[in-house]
Design an enzyme around this catalytic site. Structure first.
Site, PDB file in Angstrom:
ATOM      1  N   GLY A  53      45.272  65.901  26.267  1.00  0.00           N
ATOM      2  CA  GLY A  53      44.526  64.643  26.332  1.00  0.00           C
ATOM      3  C   GLY A  53      45.338  63.709  27.219  1.00  0.00           C
ATOM      4  O   GLY A  53      46.562  63.587  27.060  1.00  0.00           O
ATOM      5  N   GLN A 210      38.414  72.556  22.590  1.00  0.00           N
ATOM      6  CA  GLN A 210      38.880  71.252  22.093  1.00  0.00           C
ATOM      7  C   GLN A 210      37.815  70.552  21.247  1.00  0.00           C
ATOM      8  O   GLN A 210      38.143  69.780  20.359  1.00  0.00           O
ATOM      9  CB  GLN A 210      39.277  70.345  23.273  1.00  0.00           C
ATOM     10  CG  GLN A 210      40.540  70.759  24.004  1.00  0.00           C
ATOM     11  CD  GLN A 210      40.251  71.666  25.178  1.00  0.00           C
ATOM     12  OE1 GLN A 210      39.252  72.388  25.201  1.00  0.00           O
ATOM     13  NE2 GLN A 210      41.121  71.648  26.168  1.00  0.00           N
ATOM     14  N   ASP A 251      40.101  62.174  32.724  1.00  0.00           N
ATOM     15  CA  ASP A 251      41.480  62.456  33.136  1.00  0.00           C
ATOM     16  C   ASP A 251      41.881  61.694  34.391  1.00  0.00           C
ATOM     17  O   ASP A 251      43.066  61.484  34.627  1.00  0.00           O
ATOM     18  CB  ASP A 251      41.661  63.958  33.337  1.00  0.00           C
ATOM     19  CG  ASP A 251      41.630  64.654  31.995  1.00  0.00           C
ATOM     20  OD1 ASP A 251      40.524  64.915  31.481  1.00  0.00           O
ATOM     21  OD2 ASP A 251      42.709  64.870  31.418  1.00  0.00           O
TER      22      ASP A 251
END
Ligand code: MRU
Length: 370
Positions: A53, A210, A251
Site C-alpha cells: 500500500g 489484496q 499509487d
C-alpha cells in the site's frame, strides 16, 4: 476477528533501532509482527508485500532510511551523506510504481541535505528519526481527512450506500484508517450502523488477492456488511444497481489526473463510466506527482509469473512454459475519474488546475527519476 484499526501496519520499535511490520502476506489467517534492522530484510519486506500500500511503504521506507542511517559508524558528515544516498537508492529499488516510497525517501534525504552543515552526525541521526515519525504521524491525519471528505459523499447518498473497492487501500495500506476505506471507518465513528448502513463490495484483486484477503477482512472486522467478488464480477454487481459509489486508492497520480493503481482498476473505472456510477480516487497529496504530466510516464512494476500461475493454488494451474503477463498496476485515464479525494479537499476536473489551487507542487527528487 480483531478490528484492523487496532493493528499497527508499520512502527518503530521501542528501542528506536528496529522496524516492526505486520506481515500482510499471512493475513487474514495469521496476525504476526516481524522485526528487522537489516537493509536486505527491509527491501525484501517491501518487495514481497509484507508491507504494502503506497502510504505504508512510504512510512516503512522512511523508518528504514533512519534505522540504517543510525547504524552508520562515522562522525564524518560527507561519508554519512554518501552512505545515506546508497541506503535511499537501495530501499527505493524495492518497488517502482508507488511514488510514496520515493517521496518519503526524498523527504528524508532532503532533510539531510538541507541541515548537514549545521549538525553533527549524531544530531542528524536524531533529526532523521523525528522526520520519519513526522511522516508516519502526518499519514494518520491525512487518512482521516480523506475519510472525512469521502464520508461527505456517502452522506449525500444516504444510509444504506453500496460501495465498491478494488485492491486494499485500508488501514493496512497506511499508518492508520486508509484512504479508500477511510470513509467507512469515519461513517462508523459518526454513528452509522455498519451492518445496515454500509454495504461494501471488495474485488478479490488477482493475482495477490489484496481485496479478498485484506479489504474484506478489514471491512468485515469493522462489522460492515461485506462481500468479496472475483474481479470479473464487478460489471454484474454494478449492473444490478447495488453500487452507488466506487472508492479506490492509488499509487501515483500525474498532473493531468491520470493515475496508477492496482492492476484491474482501469477496467473497474471503464465499467463504472458505462453504468454512470461515480468513481472516486483517494489520494494523499504525496501520491500526486506533479513532475509527471501524464500517466504514460509512470513505470509499471512487472512481477514474477509464479504469482499468476502457482501462488494460492495447491498445484500449478497453467501449463509449464506458457507466457505470463503480470503487471502489478495499470493506469486509468483521467476522463474516467469523477473526483480525486485528497486530505486538502476533493479535486474535480480539470485536475491540474485543481491540484495547483490546492497548493500541490512538484517536489525535489533525489531518487525516482523514472
Ligand atoms: O501492490 P500493492 O498491494 O502495494 O498495491 C496497493 C494499491 O494498489 C493500493 O490501492 C494503493 O497503494 C493505495 S493504498 C492507500
Amino acid at each position: 476477528m480483531e478490528n484492523a484499526l487496532n493493528l499497527d501496519t508499520v512502527r518503530l520499535a521501542e528501542n528506536k533501532k528496529e522496524l516492526i511490520l505486520l506481515d500482510q502476506t499471512l493475513l487474514p489467517n495469521e496476525t504476526k509482527y516481524i522485526t528487522m534492522d537489516k537493509a536486505e530484510d527491509i527491501w525484501e519486506a517491501i518487495y514481497s508485500l509484507r508491507v504494502r500500500g503506497a502510504p505504508a511503504i512510504g512510512c516503512a521506507g522512511a523508518y528504514g532510511y533512519y534505522i540504517l542511517a543510525d547504524q552508520l559508524e562515522t562522525d564524518n558528515m560527507d561519508i554519512f551523506v554518501a552512505e545515506c544516498t546508497k541506503i535511499m537508492e537501495y530501499i527505493n529499488s524495492s518497488r517502482p510504481t508507488a511514488v510514496n516510497l520515493s517521496w518519503a525517501l526524498n523527504r528524508m534525504h532532503g532533510v539531510l541535505m538541507a541541515e548537514k552543515e549545521q549538525k553533527t552526525v549524531a544530531e542528524m541521526k536524531l533529526r532523521l528519526m523525528e522526520e520519519a515519525d513526522a511522516i508516519y504521524n502526518e499519514d494518520i491525519q491525512i487518512s482521516r481527512n480523506i475519510g472525512t471528505y469521502g464520508f461527505e459523499l456517502l452522506e449525500k447518498i444516504g444510509k444504506g450506500a453500496g460501495i465498491m473497492t478494488h485492491c486494499n487501500a485500508g488501514t493496512l495500506a497506511t499508518a492508520k484508517y486508509g484512504t479508500a476505506l477511510a470513509p467507512m471507518y469515519i461513517a462508523i465513528e459518526k454513528g452509522w450502523n455498519p451492518k445496515e448502513d454500509l454495504h461494501v463490495y471488495c474485488d478479490e484483486t488477482r493475482p495477490l488477492l489484496q481485496g479478498a484477503r485484506l479489504s474484506s477482512y478489514e471491512m468485515q472486522a469493522a462489522g460492515i456488511d461485506t462481500y468479496v467478488q472475483c474481479d470479473n464480477m464487478a460489471s454484474y454487481t454494478m449492473k444490478s444497481g447495488k453500487i452507488d459509489i466506487i472508492f479506490v486508492g492509488c499509487d501515483r497520480v500525474t498532473a493531468n489526473g491520470d493515475f496508477a493503481n492496482k492492476i484491474g482498476t482501469s477496467g473497474v473505472a471503464i465499467i463504472a463510466k458505462y453504468y454512470g456510477i461515480p468513481f472516486y480516487v483517494c489520494a494523499p497529496s504525496s501520491t500526486i506527482d506533479m513532475t509527471m504530466e501524464t500517466g504514460d510516464e509512470i513505470r509499471i512494476e512487472q512481477r514474477k509469473p509464479e504469482e499468476v500461475t502457482e501462488m494460492w493454488y495447491k498445484e500449478r494451474m497453467a501449463p509449464e512454459g506458457v507466457g505470463v503477463v503480470n503487471p502489478a498496476f495499470d493506469v486509468t485515464d483521467n476522463s474516467l475519474v469523477t473526483g480525486i479525494i485528497t486530505e486538502k479537499g476533493i479535486a474535480y476536473p480539470p485536475f491540474k488546475e485543481a491540484f495547483e489551487k490546492m497548493g500541490i507542487r512538484p517536489v525535489e527528487k533525489f531518487v525516482d527519476k523514472q
